[in-house]
Write a protein that holds these residues in place. Sequence first.
Motif, short mmCIF file in Angstrom:
data_model
loop_
_atom_site.label_atom_id
_atom_site.label_comp_id
_atom_site.label_asym_id
_atom_site.label_seq_id
_atom_site.Cartn_x
_atom_site.Cartn_y
_atom_site.Cartn_z
N ASN A 1 0.81 -1.22 0.00
CA ASN A 1 0.00 0.00 0.00
C ASN A 1 0.84 1.27 0.00
OD1 ASN A 1 -2.42 -1.42 -0.02
ND2 ASN A 1 -2.56 -1.50 2.22
N GLN A 2 1.96 1.23 0.71
CA GLN A 2 2.83 2.41 0.76
C GLN A 2 3.45 2.68 -0.60
OE1 GLN A 2 5.92 2.12 3.72
NE2 GLN A 2 6.58 4.23 3.45
N LEU A 3 3.87 1.60 -1.29
CA LEU A 3 4.44 1.76 -2.62
C LEU A 3 3.37 2.22 -3.61
CD1 LEU A 3 7.01 1.47 -4.29
CD2 LEU A 3 6.38 -0.91 -4.73
N GLN A 4 2.14 1.68 -3.47
CA GLN A 4 1.07 2.10 -4.37
C GLN A 4 0.73 3.57 -4.17
OE1 GLN A 4 -0.46 0.40 -6.99
NE2 GLN A 4 -1.09 2.53 -7.33
N GLN A 5 0.72 4.03 -2.93
CA GLN A 5 0.44 5.44 -2.67
C GLN A 5 1.51 6.32 -3.30
OE1 GLN A 5 -0.12 6.46 1.46
NE2 GLN A 5 -0.02 8.67 1.05
N LEU A 6 2.78 5.87 -3.23
CA LEU A 6 3.87 6.62 -3.85
C LEU A 6 3.61 6.76 -5.35
CD1 LEU A 6 6.74 7.87 -3.53
CD2 LEU A 6 7.64 5.59 -4.08
N ASP A 24 0.71 6.52 -6.89
CA ASP A 24 -0.50 7.33 -7.09
C ASP A 24 -0.18 8.82 -7.03
OD1 ASP A 24 -2.08 5.09 -7.31
OD2 ASP A 24 -2.80 5.14 -5.24
N GLU A 25 0.84 9.18 -6.28
CA GLU A 25 1.14 10.60 -6.08
C GLU A 25 2.12 11.14 -7.12
OE1 GLU A 25 2.38 10.63 -1.99
OE2 GLU A 25 0.30 10.49 -1.25
N PHE A 26 2.60 10.29 -8.02
CA PHE A 26 3.46 10.79 -9.10
C PHE A 26 2.68 11.70 -10.03
CE2 PHE A 26 6.50 6.88 -9.03
CZ PHE A 26 7.20 7.44 -7.98
N ILE A 29 -5.53 5.55 -11.82
CA ILE A 29 -6.48 4.44 -11.67
C ILE A 29 -5.75 3.09 -11.55
CG2 ILE A 29 -8.43 5.58 -12.80
CD1 ILE A 29 -7.68 4.06 -15.37
N SER A 30 -4.50 3.04 -12.00
CA SER A 30 -3.73 1.81 -11.91
C SER A 30 -2.28 2.12 -12.25
CB SER A 30 -4.30 0.74 -12.85
OG SER A 30 -3.72 -0.52 -12.62
N ASN A 31 -1.48 1.07 -12.41
CA ASN A 31 -0.09 1.21 -12.85
C ASN A 31 0.04 0.58 -14.23
OD1 ASN A 31 0.71 2.15 -10.18
ND2 ASN A 31 0.47 0.03 -9.54
#
Length: 438
Positions: free
Chosen positions: A43-48, A50-52, A57-59
Motif C-alpha cells: 500500500n505504501q508503494l502504491q500510494q507513492l 499514485d502521487e506521481f 487508476i492503476s499502474n
Amino acid sequence: MPQTIQGFSRLSKEEKINWLVDNFLPDATNAAATLKQYWNSNNQLQQLHDEFIENTISNYYLPLGVAPNFVINNKTFAIPMAIEESSVVAAASKAAKFWMSRGGFKAEILGTQKIGQVHFTYTGENLLLNEFFDDIESILLADLKELTASMESRGGGVTSIDLVNKTDYLENYYQLYVTFETLDAMGANFINSCLEQLAESWQREFNNHLAFTESKAEMVVIMSILSNYVPGCVVRAEVCCAVSELTEADGIDPEVFASKFIQAVRIAEVETYRAVTHNKGIMNGIDAVVLATGNDFRAIEAGAHAYAARNGSYSSLTHATVENGIFRFWIEIPLALGTVGGLTKLHPLVKLNLEMLGNPSAPQLMEIIAVAGLAQNFGAIKSLTTTGIQKGHMKMHLMNMLNQVGATNSEKAKAVNHFKTHKVTHSAVDLFIKNART
C-alpha cells in the motif's frame, strides 16, 4: 451516452474506475478487475505511485531488462533498459559484446549548458531597450540570488543573460536568453523558477523606467520557460577499430561490411525518410535508459530531433568513416539529464537502476545513454546491411505472437525449436499452432 463529471479528481481510485466502466467501458466486463490486478499489494508503494501524477487508476508496467558487457571509457557496465519493443535489449547487448573485445566505447562531454527564455513583446526604440538591459542586468542577477544560492554553492547557477532581438522573425518579439549550469539536476523546476523571477524583475524595472514612460514604449511578457533544445549540453560517444577487425559480421568480408555500413549512414545523412527511421532506432536505446533512470524521454526526444535538423534539413545523428584503414562510428547528441531530483530518489526501481550504473553524475549518465543509442544504431545498421532487419527482430518477436494466439507452454517450447530453422511470420506461427492442435 457517456456522462461528464465534476470533481473527478476527488474520487477514490475505485470510484474513478467504476465511473469509467459505467460510461466508457460498458462491454469490458473485466475492466475493473484488469485495472485492479496491476495495483501494488504494498500500500505504501502504491500510494507513492499514485502521487506521481493526477487521476491515477492503476499502474502501467513496462518490462525492465538489462544489457550487459558495455565497456565505456575502460569501465564495464550493465545498462538497465525499460522498453516494450522486442529485440532492442538483445541488439544493444550484442553490440556491446561485439565492441567489448575491440576497445569498447569511448565517450566525452562536449558541454553541459542548458537554456531558458523570457519571451516578450516591445514597442519602442531598440537602442533604448539595449541601454536599459545593460543598466539593469546586475539588478536582474541580484534578484535571483535567493533562488540560485544553493546551486551556486555547488558550482552551478545562471551563467549568462542576453537580450535577443527576434523582430526579423516576428513583429515586436524579443527575448531574454538565459544559460544555466544545473550540475547533476536536470534542473527544469530550477530554471523555470529563475525565469519567472527574471520576468517579474524585468517587467517591474521597465514599468519604473522614466525613459519608457516618456516615450510611451510598451513591453509585455508573454511567457517564461526553459527550452528542451540544448545544443550546448552535448555528449559524444564513439567506437573504432581496424577494418580488418570487423569480423563476425554475419560472414561478410570486413571491407565489404565497412563499405556498406558507411554508405547506409551516409544515406541517413542525406535522405530524410531514412534519417527519421535511422534516428528512431537510436532513440530505442536512448529512451529505454532514460525511462529506466527516471528522466524525461519526451524532452530528450524533442531535443534530439531538433538537433538532427539544426543545419536546415533533418539528418542522421550518427556518422561513420574509414580513414587509413580505421573504421570509426560516432554520435553527438544533446542530453539534458538528471541524477538527483524528480523520480531519481522517489521511484524504487529508478534508485536501483542508478545504483546498478554506479550512481553516476549527470555527465556520466549522459555518456552511458549516448553509448546505448550508438550501440543500438550499430546493431540495426549491421542487421540491415547483412541479414536484414526482420530475421533477428521477428525471432525476438516470436513469443509475443505465440502469446497472441494463446499458445500453451508446451506449444511455445515446440514453436521456439521449430522456428530456429524456419522463417518467423504471423501466418507461419498461426499455421504452426493450428497444426500442433490437430
